[in-house]
Design a protein around this motif. Structure first.
Motif, mmCIF file in Angstrom:
data_model
loop_
_atom_site.group_PDB
_atom_site.id
_atom_site.type_symbol
_atom_site.label_atom_id
_atom_site.label_comp_id
_atom_site.label_asym_id
_atom_site.label_seq_id
_atom_site.Cartn_x
_atom_site.Cartn_y
_atom_site.Cartn_z
ATOM 1 N N THR A 103 47.141 27.583 45.290
ATOM 2 C CA THR A 103 46.120 26.237 45.695
ATOM 3 C C THR A 103 44.780 26.588 44.842
ATOM 4 O O THR A 103 43.788 25.709 44.870
ATOM 5 N N GLY A 104 44.679 27.853 44.289
ATOM 6 C CA GLY A 104 43.487 28.085 43.449
ATOM 7 C C GLY A 104 42.271 28.481 44.425
ATOM 8 O O GLY A 104 40.999 28.255 44.134
ATOM 9 N N ALA A 105 42.541 28.573 45.635
ATOM 10 C CA ALA A 105 41.375 29.001 46.576
ATOM 11 C C ALA A 105 40.632 30.258 46.145
ATOM 12 O O ALA A 105 41.220 31.065 45.706
ATOM 13 N N SER A 106 39.411 30.236 46.538
ATOM 14 C CA SER A 106 38.487 31.397 46.080
ATOM 15 C C SER A 106 38.798 32.322 47.791
ATOM 16 O O SER A 106 38.661 31.657 48.664
ATOM 17 N N TYR A 107 38.823 33.410 47.325
ATOM 18 C CA TYR A 107 39.322 34.507 48.202
ATOM 19 C C TYR A 107 38.171 35.419 48.846
ATOM 20 O O TYR A 107 37.341 35.921 47.822
ATOM 21 N N MET A 108 37.776 35.241 49.871
ATOM 22 C CA MET A 108 36.498 35.971 50.248
ATOM 23 C C MET A 108 36.649 37.054 51.202
ATOM 24 O O MET A 108 37.509 36.746 52.365
ATOM 25 N N VAL A 109 36.311 38.318 51.248
ATOM 26 C CA VAL A 109 36.567 39.318 51.889
ATOM 27 C C VAL A 109 35.557 40.256 52.340
ATOM 28 O O VAL A 109 34.864 40.363 51.667
ATOM 29 N N MET A 110 35.539 40.743 53.681
ATOM 30 C CA MET A 110 34.432 41.564 53.962
ATOM 31 C C MET A 110 34.501 42.928 53.210
ATOM 32 O O MET A 110 35.549 43.403 53.052
ATOM 33 N N ASP A 111 33.216 43.145 52.765
ATOM 34 C CA ASP A 111 33.199 44.524 51.839
ATOM 35 C C ASP A 111 33.840 45.503 51.801
ATOM 36 O O ASP A 111 34.477 46.075 51.186
ATOM 37 N N ALA A 112 33.964 45.988 53.328
ATOM 38 C CA ALA A 112 34.759 47.215 53.627
ATOM 39 C C ALA A 112 36.251 47.200 53.370
ATOM 40 O O ALA A 112 37.140 48.061 53.222
ATOM 41 N N ASP A 113 37.097 45.929 53.404
ATOM 42 C CA ASP A 113 38.111 45.666 53.177
ATOM 43 C C ASP A 113 38.555 45.348 51.747
ATOM 44 O O ASP A 113 39.681 45.272 51.642
ATOM 45 N N VAL A 114 37.572 45.116 50.973
ATOM 46 C CA VAL A 114 37.808 44.712 49.668
ATOM 47 C C VAL A 114 38.767 45.734 49.100
ATOM 48 O O VAL A 114 39.851 45.274 48.312
ATOM 49 N N PRO A 115 38.526 47.119 49.005
ATOM 50 C CA PRO A 115 39.456 48.189 48.290
ATOM 51 C C PRO A 115 40.663 47.928 48.787
ATOM 52 O O PRO A 115 41.821 48.096 47.922
ATOM 53 N N VAL A 116 41.033 47.714 50.122
ATOM 54 C CA VAL A 116 42.401 47.747 50.624
ATOM 55 C C VAL A 116 43.162 46.446 50.123
ATOM 56 O O VAL A 116 44.365 46.677 49.716
ATOM 57 N N LEU B 225 52.737 47.763 52.171
ATOM 58 C CA LEU B 225 52.149 47.238 51.212
ATOM 59 C C LEU B 225 52.399 45.933 50.712
ATOM 60 O O LEU B 225 53.529 45.324 51.166
ATOM 61 N N TYR B 226 51.641 45.245 49.805
ATOM 62 C CA TYR B 226 51.824 43.920 49.385
ATOM 63 C C TYR B 226 50.981 43.632 48.136
ATOM 64 O O TYR B 226 50.653 44.441 47.593
ATOM 65 N N PRO B 227 51.247 42.430 47.517
ATOM 66 C CA PRO B 227 50.892 42.191 46.302
ATOM 67 C C PRO B 227 49.101 42.396 46.182
ATOM 68 O O PRO B 227 48.466 41.914 47.036
ATOM 69 N N PRO B 228 48.668 43.335 45.311
ATOM 70 C CA PRO B 228 47.113 43.381 45.329
ATOM 71 C C PRO B 228 46.633 42.139 44.754
ATOM 72 O O PRO B 228 47.089 41.136 43.945
ATOM 73 N N THR B 229 45.390 41.662 45.218
ATOM 74 C CA THR B 229 44.833 40.322 45.276
ATOM 75 C C THR B 229 43.317 40.619 45.103
ATOM 76 O O THR B 229 42.652 41.214 45.702
ATOM 77 N N LYS B 230 42.970 39.800 44.021
ATOM 78 C CA LYS B 230 41.654 39.774 43.393
ATOM 79 C C LYS B 230 40.862 39.261 44.378
ATOM 80 O O LYS B 230 41.034 38.124 44.867
ATOM 81 N N VAL B 231 39.642 39.904 44.920
ATOM 82 C CA VAL B 231 38.695 39.076 45.614
ATOM 83 C C VAL B 231 37.584 38.482 44.994
ATOM 84 O O VAL B 231 37.070 38.846 43.929
ATOM 85 N N ASP C 216 44.238 51.636 52.535
ATOM 86 C CA ASP C 216 44.196 51.558 53.752
ATOM 87 C C ASP C 216 44.199 53.153 54.409
ATOM 88 O O ASP C 216 44.983 53.637 53.912
ATOM 89 N N PHE C 217 43.212 53.307 55.317
ATOM 90 C CA PHE C 217 43.198 54.652 56.023
ATOM 91 C C PHE C 217 44.466 55.143 56.727
ATOM 92 O O PHE C 217 44.599 56.339 56.820
ATOM 93 N N GLN C 218 45.150 54.370 57.187
ATOM 94 C CA GLN C 218 46.224 54.669 58.087
ATOM 95 C C GLN C 218 47.607 54.434 57.371
ATOM 96 O O GLN C 218 48.412 55.267 57.528
ATOM 97 N N GLY D 89 36.697 49.200 62.967
ATOM 98 C CA GLY D 89 37.438 50.245 63.662
ATOM 99 C C GLY D 89 39.183 50.064 63.169
ATOM 100 O O GLY D 89 39.787 50.865 62.672
ATOM 101 N N HIS D 90 39.339 48.817 63.740
ATOM 102 C CA HIS D 90 40.955 48.432 63.432
ATOM 103 C C HIS D 90 41.104 48.771 61.845
ATOM 104 O O HIS D 90 42.196 49.205 61.657
ATOM 105 N N THR D 91 40.497 48.121 60.973
ATOM 106 C CA THR D 91 40.229 48.306 59.574
ATOM 107 C C THR D 91 38.603 48.377 59.358
ATOM 108 O O THR D 91 37.765 47.940 60.535
ATOM 109 N N LYS D 92 38.290 49.044 58.515
ATOM 110 C CA LYS D 92 36.920 49.287 58.107
ATOM 111 C C LYS D 92 36.148 47.981 57.861
ATOM 112 O O LYS D 92 34.887 48.070 58.151
#
Length: 291
Positions: A113-126, A144-150, A134-136, A174-177
């Motif tokens: 789709t070419g969508a713009s991917y927007m993610v909360m800062d603390a989850d971006v590295p994951v 694991l899954y395909p790394p995706t650029k934010v 991921d801490f757990q 908590g559940h994730t950072k």
């Protein structure tokens, strides 16, 4: 002895099969189709039976919340198109949190789709490590899954705007950072409703709430999450899994002229209260055993 060998062989096969079942397997309802439907206003349900995804439509394109598993991408596309919208009109992709069951399909959706991917800062590295940060679950290949650029890093209270729609990202960690609870307003029948899409309040099996070296502030973050959830005004109660908000039970009652079953402020309060109590009970148990 000859008769014993085939029996031993069958026993070994049975042990291997049983052991294989012990490895992480995705519940079948995660990939089971569920009817796509309009929740209220310009907000639609397009997820599977077990993994919730939502579409927010606007004149300038659409916003998709949660990409789910890679295997779910065709299901998401089919659900969106059954509602009469174009999958390629997905302009923005959001997630509830950086676990494979909610974001593993993101790379494929961006590609299609070419969508713009927007993610909360603390989850971006994951997200950008494909789950390795991921801490757990970072050392668990099956998660694991395909790394995706934010494309845009979100922060607590950040707004995502498109074609008149405004979604607010609330950090509920908590559940994730970077676990994110989304809020927005929808208008239905001349009335405006506050929508809350809960990220996740669950304490997963194996989570260490006490003396967690990879996530030292995990217990404080969970408490922060519950404080945030309790502060949010909620009319329409939704979440990252259908089980959170009673999808299967409520959907059959969604009928023209009838009260919208997803308008459930009391159900939201009850859910948050119960999940906070579960967290406190687990924290007390772990704290006691750590002494």
């Amino acid at each position: 002895m000859r008769r014993f060998i085939p029996i031993l062989f069958r026993v070994q096969i049975l042990i291997l099969a049983t052991a294989g079942g012990a490895f992480a397997q995705n519940p079948p309802e995660w990939t089971e189709p569920f009817p796509a439907f309009r929740v209220a206003g310009n907000l639609y349900y397009v997820g599977s039976k077990g993994l919730a995804s939502f579409l927010v439509t606007t004149p300038q394109g659409n916003i998709l919340i949660n990409s789910d598993l890679e295997a779910n991408v065709p299901l998401l596309q089919a659900s969106i198109e059954k509602l009469g919208f174009k999958f390629k009109d997905t302009k923005i992709l959001l997630i509830s949190h950086a676990h494979w069951d909610h974001d593993a399909g993101s790379a494929k959706i961006k590609e299609l789709t070419g969508a713009s991917y927007m993610v909360m800062d603390a989850d971006v590295p994951v997200v950008e490590s494909g789950g390795k940060a991921d801490f757990q679950y970072g050392n668990r290949p099956e998660f694991l899954y395909p790394p995706t650029k934010v494309d845009r890093v979100l922060h607590d209270g950040g707004e995502v705007k498109l074609g008149g729609a405004v979604l607010v990202a609330h950090l509920t960690p908590g559940h994730t950072k970077g676990c994110t609870t989304w809020t927005m307003k929808v208008t239905e029948g001349g009335k405006t409703y506050n929508v809350v899409i809960v990220g996740s309040p669950n304490v997963n099996p194996g989570y260490k709430l006490a003396h967690n070296n990879t996530y030292p502030q995990i217990a404080q973050d969970y408490q922060r999450m519950f404080d945030v959830l309790k502060s949010l005004p909620c009319d329409i109660f939704l979440g990252a899994h259908g089980g959170y908000f009673g999808l299967e039970q409520k959907y059959p009652h969604l009928k023209p002229g009838a009260a919208n079953p997803f308008v459930d402020p009391d159900g939201y309060k009850k859910f948050v209260t119960e999940k906070e109590q579960e967290f406190r009970t687990e924290l007390a148990k772990q704290t006691l055993s750590a002494k």
